[in-house]
Design a protein around this motif. Structure first.
Motif, mmCIF file in Angstrom:
data_model
loop_
_atom_site.group_PDB
_atom_site.id
_atom_site.type_symbol
_atom_site.label_atom_id
_atom_site.label_comp_id
_atom_site.label_asym_id
_atom_site.label_seq_id
_atom_site.Cartn_x
_atom_site.Cartn_y
_atom_site.Cartn_z
ATOM 1 N N TYR A 115 0.169 0.901 -6.781
ATOM 2 C CA TYR A 115 1.007 0.636 -5.617
ATOM 3 C C TYR A 115 2.407 0.151 -5.993
ATOM 4 C CZ TYR A 115 -3.360 0.833 -2.940
ATOM 5 O OH TYR A 115 -4.541 1.236 -2.369
ATOM 6 N N TYR A 162 0.826 -1.210 0.000
ATOM 7 C CA TYR A 162 0.000 0.000 0.000
ATOM 8 C C TYR A 162 0.858 1.257 0.000
ATOM 9 C CZ TYR A 162 -3.446 3.487 1.441
ATOM 10 O OH TYR A 162 -4.251 4.597 1.504
ATOM 11 N N TYR A 212 -3.239 -3.910 -8.794
ATOM 12 C CA TYR A 212 -3.156 -2.564 -8.222
ATOM 13 C C TYR A 212 -1.845 -1.900 -8.654
ATOM 14 C CZ TYR A 212 -6.772 -4.507 -5.170
ATOM 15 O OH TYR A 212 -7.910 -5.107 -4.683
#
Length: 376
Positions: free
Chosen positions: A89, A33, A86
Motif C-alpha cells: 500500500y 488502502y 503492508y
C-alpha cells in the motif's frame, strides 16, 4: 463532492451506533488502502472505504476544536507503522505526472484581475450530442460497440455486516461514498489508468478537449462507457489533496473548460465534471443534479460564500449529461444515430466567450480608488 458528506451525514453519522470493526487497524488502513487491480467485488476495500468515510465527522469536530494537528500527527504515526506491515500500500513515487514548476496556470494576455465568470461554460444538450457522436462514430465507422458497463456496488457477502456497522454510509451507493472522499482511484481501479495517462502525456500543452479525453478513454476501455468515465475520473482526481495540483503534468495538457478572466482551476473543474457526470451515468441525472446542488451549497458555506459560479454550473449540469448518456446507451441508439461532425466542434458544445470588459473596468477603478486612499 466532499461536502456532500458534510451536508447529508454529519449529524446522522455522529448519532449512529456503528460498532467498532473487529480489527482496530482498519481505522487507519482505510487511509492507505490501494486496490491493486480491477475488482467488481472487493469486500476488504468496501470495509476500509466505509471506515475511512466514517472518520470524517470526527475529523471535522476535531478541526473545530483546534485539535486537527494533534489528530493528523497521531494518524501519521499509525500509518507509518502500518506501511511497514503492508508495503503493497506504500504510495509509489510519481515519475511521469510530475509537478511542472514553470507552468503558468493563468492567461498572461488578460488583465491580472481574478474574475469568475457568470456564464455557464458548456451546454448540456450539446455536450451530450458530442458524446453521442463519439460513440456512434466508433460504432459505425470502427466497429466498437458500446457497453453500459457494470457499476461498482457493495460486496453482497458483507452487505448485512456493513449495514449494522455503518448505518448511514452503507445505505449510500459505493460510488457516491468513494466520490465524496475523492477516493475512486484507490477503491475502484479500472486497470486502464496508466494507458490513458501515457496517451495524455504525449499531447501538447493546453490542447486536450472534452471530446478528445472522452474518445481516448472510450477506445482504451473498449467501449465500456462506465469504465470510460471512471478511468478519466481516477486519473484526474488522483492528486486532489496535494500541493500544486494545478501544475501536474497531466493538468497542463488540458484545455480550460470554465469562464475565468485571469486565473483558472483546470484541475478542479475537470475532475469535478467527470465525477458528477460519472455519478449521473450510474445513478441517474435527477439524483446527480440533486447531489451536485447539495455539493454547491456546502462549498458555498465552507468557502465563506466565496463566488464559485463556474463550479456550481459544473455541479448542476454534469449529472444530467451522464444521465442522458446512459439513456442513449440503454436504448441502443448508437447504430442509427445520424452522424454530424459539427457536434465535435469545441465551439458547438463549449461556451467560453464570456466578455469581462465591463467587470474589469469596474474592478480596475475600484483598485485605483483603494490605492489612492492608501497613498493619501
Amino acid at each position: 463532492m466532499k461536502t456532500v458528506l458534510l451536508i447529508l451525514l454529519l449529524g446522522l453519522s455522529l448519532s449512529s451506533r456503528a460498532q467498532d470493526l473487529n480489527d482496530p487497524q482498519n481505522k487507519y488502513l482505510g487511509y492507505i488502502y490501494q486496490q491493486q487491480e480491477y475488482q467488481e467485488n472487493d469486500p476488504q476495500g468496501d470495509i476500509l472505504l466505509l471506515w475511512s468515510a466514517h472518520q470524517i465527522p470526527k475529523f471535522i469536530l476535531n478541526n473545530l476544536q483546534g485539535k486537527q494537528a494533534e489528530l493528523l500527527q497521531a494518524r501519521k504515526v499509525k500509518i507509518d507503522e502500518l506501511l511497514k506491515l503492508y508495503p503493497q500500500y506504500a504510495p509509489k513515487e510519481e515519475t511521469k505526472n510530475v509537478v511542472v514548476e514553470n507552468y503558468v496556470p493563468f492567461n498572461p494576455e488578460h488583465m491580472a484581475i481574478e474574475l469568475e465568470g457568470h456564464q455557464a461554460p458548456f451546454k448540456v444538450k450539446n455536450v451530450v450530442m458530442m458524446m453521442k457522436q463519439v460513440i456512434a462514430e466508433e460504432h459505425q465507422l470502427n466497429g466498437l460497440k458500446p457497453q453500459a458497463g457494470t457499476v461498482h456496488e457493495w460486496s453482497p457477502e458483507i452487505k448485512k455486516q456493513i449495514r449494522k456497522k455503518f448505518v448511514i454510509f452503507s445505505r449510500m451507493s459505493k460510488l457516491l461514498v468513494a466520490l465524496s472522499r475523492g477516493g475512486t482511484s484507490f477503491y475502484m481501479v479500472t486497470g486502464t489508468e496508466d494507458t490513458l495517462k501515457e496517451y495524455i502525456l504525449t499531447r501538447p500543452e493546453n490542447s486536450i478537449t472534452l471530446e478528445e479525453m472522452f474518445r481516448a478513454s472510450y477506445r482504451i476501455n473498449q467501449g465500456d462507457v462506465y469504465l470510460t468515465l471512471l478511468t478519466i475520473e481516477n486519473l484526474l482526481s488522483r492528486f486532489w489533496l496535494t500541493p500544486q495540483r494545478s501544475k501536474r503534468l497531466i493538468t497542463t495538457k488540458l484545455k480550460d473548460i470554465t469562464n475565468f478572466n485571469f486565473r483558472t482551476d483546470k484541475f478542479g473543474s475537470w475532475y469535478h465534471l467527470f465525477g458528477i457526470m460519472l455519478y449521473g451515468y450510474a445513478e441517474g441525472g435527477f439524483k446527480a443534479k440533486l447531489v451536485g446542488n447539495i455539493e454547491s451549497a456546502g462549498s458555498l458555506v465552507m468557502s465563506k460564500f466565496h463566488n464559485e459560479a463556474q463550479e456550481n454550473f459544473i455541479n448542476a449540469r454534469g449529472g444530467p449529461i451522464g444521465g442522458r448518456l446512459r439513456k442513449f446507451i440503454n436504448q441502443g441508439e448508437s447504430e442509427t444515430f445520424t452522424l454530424n461532425k459539427k457536434y465535435l466542434e469545441e465551439g458547438y458544445y463549449m461556451d467560453l466567450d464570456e466578455d469581462f470588459t465591463k467587470r474589469l473596468e469596474k474592478a480596475r477603478k475600484k483598485k485605483e480608488e483603494e490605492e489612492n486612499k492608501k497613498a493619501s
